[in-house]
Design a protein around this motif. Structure first.
Motif, PDB file in Angstrom:
ATOM      1  N   SER A  41       0.812  -1.165  -0.033  1.00 31.00           N
ATOM      2  CA  SER A  41      -0.039   0.023  -0.039  1.00 31.00           C
ATOM      3  C   SER A  41       0.860   1.193  -0.078  1.00 31.00           C
ATOM      4  N   PRO A  42       1.685   1.299  -0.823  1.00 32.46           N
ATOM      5  CA  PRO A  42       2.708   2.554  -1.149  1.00 32.46           C
ATOM      6  C   PRO A  42       1.956   3.886  -0.852  1.00 32.46           C
ATOM      7  N   GLU A  43       0.412   4.049  -1.455  1.00 28.87           N
ATOM      8  CA  GLU A  43      -0.063   4.988  -1.399  1.00 28.87           C
ATOM      9  C   GLU A  43      -0.556   5.639   0.069  1.00 28.87           C
ATOM     10  N   PHE A  44      -0.482   4.613   0.881  1.00 28.40           N
ATOM     11  CA  PHE A  44      -0.901   5.181   2.397  1.00 28.40           C
ATOM     12  C   PHE A  44       0.336   5.476   2.934  1.00 28.40           C
ATOM     13  N   LEU A  45       1.289   5.340   2.533  1.00 35.35           N
ATOM     14  CA  LEU A  45       2.763   6.082   3.126  1.00 35.35           C
ATOM     15  C   LEU A  45       3.028   7.541   2.839  1.00 35.35           C
ATOM     16  N   ARG A  46       2.379   7.664   1.473  1.00 39.48           N
ATOM     17  CA  ARG A  46       2.695   8.965   0.723  1.00 39.48           C
ATOM     18  C   ARG A  46       1.920  10.204   1.305  1.00 39.48           C
ATOM     19  N   GLY A  47       2.723  11.125   1.897  1.00 38.33           N
ATOM     20  CA  GLY A  47       2.117  12.287   2.896  1.00 38.33           C
ATOM     21  C   GLY A  47       1.602  12.037   4.192  1.00 38.33           C
ATOM     22  N   ALA A  48       1.839  10.674   4.687  1.00 36.47           N
ATOM     23  CA  ALA A  48       1.549  10.351   5.979  1.00 36.47           C
ATOM     24  C   ALA A  48       2.413  10.659   7.138  1.00 36.47           C
ATOM     25  N   GLU A  49       1.728  10.616   8.385  1.00 38.62           N
ATOM     26  CA  GLU A  49       2.367  10.908   9.617  1.00 38.62           C
ATOM     27  C   GLU A  49       2.575   9.541  10.192  1.00 38.62           C
ATOM     28  N   VAL A  50       3.977   9.539  10.781  1.00 35.98           N
ATOM     29  CA  VAL A  50       4.404   8.383  11.382  1.00 35.98           C
ATOM     30  C   VAL A  50       5.015   8.626  12.771  1.00 35.98           C
ATOM     31  N   ALA A  51       4.549   7.877  13.731  1.00 39.99           N
ATOM     32  CA  ALA A  51       5.114   7.759  15.060  1.00 39.99           C
ATOM     33  C   ALA A  51       5.911   6.303  15.186  1.00 39.99           C
ATOM     34  N   ASP A  52       7.168   6.215  15.444  1.00 39.68           N
ATOM     35  CA  ASP A  52       7.906   5.199  15.678  1.00 39.68           C
ATOM     36  C   ASP A  52       8.713   4.962  16.982  1.00 39.68           C
ATOM     37  N   LYS A  53       8.874   3.923  17.512  1.00 39.41           N
ATOM     38  CA  LYS A  53       9.590   3.717  18.653  1.00 39.41           C
ATOM     39  C   LYS A  53      11.199   3.891  18.367  1.00 39.41           C
ATOM     40  N   ILE A  64      11.420   7.452   3.622  1.00 38.85           N
ATOM     41  CA  ILE A  64      11.965   8.293   2.468  1.00 38.85           C
ATOM     42  C   ILE A  64      11.288   7.996   1.161  1.00 38.85           C
ATOM     43  N   VAL A  65      11.590   6.621   0.801  1.00 40.21           N
ATOM     44  CA  VAL A  65      11.090   6.231  -0.500  1.00 40.21           C
ATOM     45  C   VAL A  65       9.617   6.165  -0.433  1.00 40.21           C
ATOM     46  N   GLY A  66       8.835   5.905   0.736  1.00 43.17           N
ATOM     47  CA  GLY A  66       7.534   5.908   0.789  1.00 43.17           C
ATOM     48  C   GLY A  66       6.758   7.434   1.014  1.00 43.17           C
ATOM     49  N   GLY A  67       7.671   8.243   0.870  1.00 45.94           N
ATOM     50  CA  GLY A  67       7.200   9.839   0.792  1.00 45.94           C
ATOM     51  C   GLY A  67       6.316  10.152   2.268  1.00 45.94           C
ATOM     52  N   VAL A  68       6.787   9.756   3.200  1.00 50.93           N
ATOM     53  CA  VAL A  68       6.284  10.056   4.695  1.00 50.93           C
ATOM     54  C   VAL A  68       6.395  11.570   4.894  1.00 50.93           C
ATOM     55  N   ALA A  69       5.690  12.091   5.371  1.00 55.74           N
ATOM     56  CA  ALA A  69       5.761  13.891   5.356  1.00 55.74           C
ATOM     57  C   ALA A  69       5.965  14.047   6.804  1.00 55.74           C
ATOM     58  N   THR A  70       5.636  13.329   7.830  1.00 52.93           N
ATOM     59  CA  THR A  70       6.194  13.870   9.303  1.00 52.93           C
ATOM     60  C   THR A  70       6.283  12.517  10.174  1.00 52.93           C
ATOM     61  N   VAL A  71       7.339  12.842  10.871  1.00 52.26           N
ATOM     62  CA  VAL A  71       7.976  11.458  11.780  1.00 52.26           C
ATOM     63  C   VAL A  71       8.066  11.952  13.237  1.00 52.26           C
ATOM     64  N   HIS A  72       8.154  10.974  13.946  1.00 49.82           N
ATOM     65  CA  HIS A  72       8.300  11.346  15.426  1.00 49.82           C
ATOM     66  C   HIS A  72       9.136   9.954  15.783  1.00 49.82           C
ATOM     67  N   ALA A  73      10.002   9.813  16.285  1.00 45.94           N
ATOM     68  CA  ALA A  73      10.598   8.636  16.888  1.00 45.94           C
ATOM     69  C   ALA A  73      11.111   8.953  18.269  1.00 45.94           C
ATOM     70  N   ASP A  74      10.798   8.044  19.320  1.00 44.90           N
ATOM     71  CA  ASP A  74      11.315   7.636  20.547  1.00 44.90           C
ATOM     72  C   ASP A  74      12.906   7.954  20.770  1.00 44.90           C
ATOM     73  N   VAL A  75      13.547   6.799  19.463  1.00 45.44           N
ATOM     74  CA  VAL A  75      14.928   6.885  19.489  1.00 45.44           C
ATOM     75  C   VAL A  75      15.210   6.878  17.832  1.00 45.44           C
ATOM     76  N   ILE A  76      16.244   7.554  17.494  1.00 41.15           N
ATOM     77  CA  ILE A  76      16.540   7.582  16.147  1.00 41.15           C
ATOM     78  C   ILE A  76      18.151   7.502  16.218  1.00 41.15           C
TER      79      ILE A  76
END
Length: 80
Positions: A41-53, A64-76
């Protein structure tokens, strides 16, 4: 809003939360969920907001490849 996704991430004990009109939660370890989203479902990632541990170099690349717009990470990682 990203703060809502962070709350869902922590309160539900999920490893990943993605929102693009609909909120989806995931519980697998590593990059499996991101990889499957990108493949199925690549269209679901395009422009999405993501929160990841935890975001490492591989997860960051998939976002990046998926085109995610906003990211939160507890640890990066520095490489990410």
């Amino acid at each position: 809003m990203i703060s809502d996704l962070i709350d869902i991430l922590h309160s539900g004990g999920h490893s990943l939360v993605v929102s693009n009109g609909v909120v989806a939660t995931f519980d697998s370890r590593g990059v499996l969920d991101l990889y499957l989203l990108l493949e199925r479902s690549p269209e679901f990632l395009r422009g999405a907001e993501v929160a990841d541990k935890v975001i490492g170099k591989g997860a960051a690349a998939l976002m990046i490849v998926g085109g995610v717009a906003t990211v939160h990470a507890d640890v990066i990682s520095q490489a990410a």
